[in-house]
Design a protein around this motif. Structure first.
Motif, short mmCIF file in Angstrom:
data_model
loop_
_atom_site.label_atom_id
_atom_site.label_comp_id
_atom_site.label_asym_id
_atom_site.label_seq_id
_atom_site.Cartn_x
_atom_site.Cartn_y
_atom_site.Cartn_z
N ARG A 1 -46.73 -28.50 49.07
CA ARG A 1 -47.58 -27.78 50.02
C ARG A 1 -47.17 -28.13 51.45
N ALA A 2 -46.97 -29.40 51.70
CA ALA A 2 -46.56 -29.84 53.04
C ALA A 2 -45.21 -29.22 53.42
N ALA A 3 -44.31 -29.11 52.45
CA ALA A 3 -42.99 -28.53 52.74
C ALA A 3 -43.10 -27.03 53.01
N LEU A 4 -43.97 -26.33 52.31
CA LEU A 4 -44.16 -24.90 52.56
C LEU A 4 -44.70 -24.66 53.98
N LEU A 5 -45.70 -25.44 54.36
CA LEU A 5 -46.28 -25.27 55.69
C LEU A 5 -45.31 -25.72 56.78
N ALA A 6 -44.48 -26.72 56.47
CA ALA A 6 -43.47 -27.15 57.44
C ALA A 6 -42.45 -26.03 57.67
#
Length: 230
Positions: free
Chosen positions: A120-125
């Motif tokens: 999730r963090a990578a998608l938003l990044a």
């Protein structure tokens, strides 16, 4: 390189199945819902759009018809082969590194609810590094009762029915395994996938962690949110 099958994701039915269990033939026939209108109402006319997880172009094509300049990203070459009129990029969203920024970045299809917190963090990044400084990020979320109001179904164009059959705890703290069926007069598909319900607070915290700030919710049910670079 063919992407690896995603853990906890599987699908069945006619045609190619993507690593996250989505059926290409199914998504090629599914109609766009209200997504194009919601996007068009929140993004300037003629804007450049980066659509992350475009699939077979269900939303891409109506956005192109409205005059937006769309770059469609998906990890499935079979999905992207169905997209017409947009620039396409095949690859994982999490690893995307385009040397440009866009007026708007679209993260639809409830991808923010991945059961993998790091994912999730990578998608938003990826959203953050591709949005212009004065741009906007549009995120589609699950409804608050979607994991409890089961089973449920809805009709779709072409005589089809979408059924969300079950939702069970699986794959880690807070993660659920959802089983869906798509029944048409001439074909049937199933899709089992993992997802993680997010409270409003958890969702907004994830935005903050990606250096994004929530500007407003675009729909009364909070399914669509608009964020800006912090």
């Amino acid at each position: 390189m063919t992407p690896h099958q995603r853990e906890g994701h599987r699908g069945s039915g006619p045609g190619a199945i993507t690593p996250d269990g989505c059926a290409v033939e199914l998504y090629a026939r599914m109609p766009a819902g209200d997504e194009p209108e919601i996007v068009a109402g929140a993004v300037p006319a003629g804007a450049t759009l980066l659509e992350l997880g475009s699939g077979a172009g269900r939303v891409t094509h109506p956005l192109l018809e409205r005059g937006f300049r769309v770059t469609a990203v998906d990890e499935s070459p079979q999905m992207l082969a169905r997209v017409r009129g947009a620039r396409t990029v095949c690859g994982a969203i999490e690893d995307l590194e385009l040397d440009e920024r866009f007026d708007a970045v679209l993260l639809a299809s409830f991808l923010v609810h991945t059961a993998d917190a790091a994912g999730r963090a990578a998608l938003l990044a990826a959203c953050r590094r591709h949005v212009a400084d004065d741009g906007r990020v549009l995120v589609q979320r699950e409804g608050y009762d979607w994991h409890s109001d089961l089973p449920r179904e809805r009709p779709v164009a072409g005589g089809g029915t979408v059924r969300i059959v079950s939702c069970e705890p699986a794959g880690g703290v807070g993660a659920h395994s959802v089983h869906a069926e798509y029944v048409f007069p001439d074909a049937r598909w199933t899709h089992t996938f993992r997802t993680h319900p997010l409270t409003r607070e958890a969702f907004e915290s994830a935005l903050t962690g990606a250096d994004l700030r929530l500007e407003r919710y675009l729909t009364d049910d909070h399914v669509w949110a608009l964020a800006r670079p912090a």
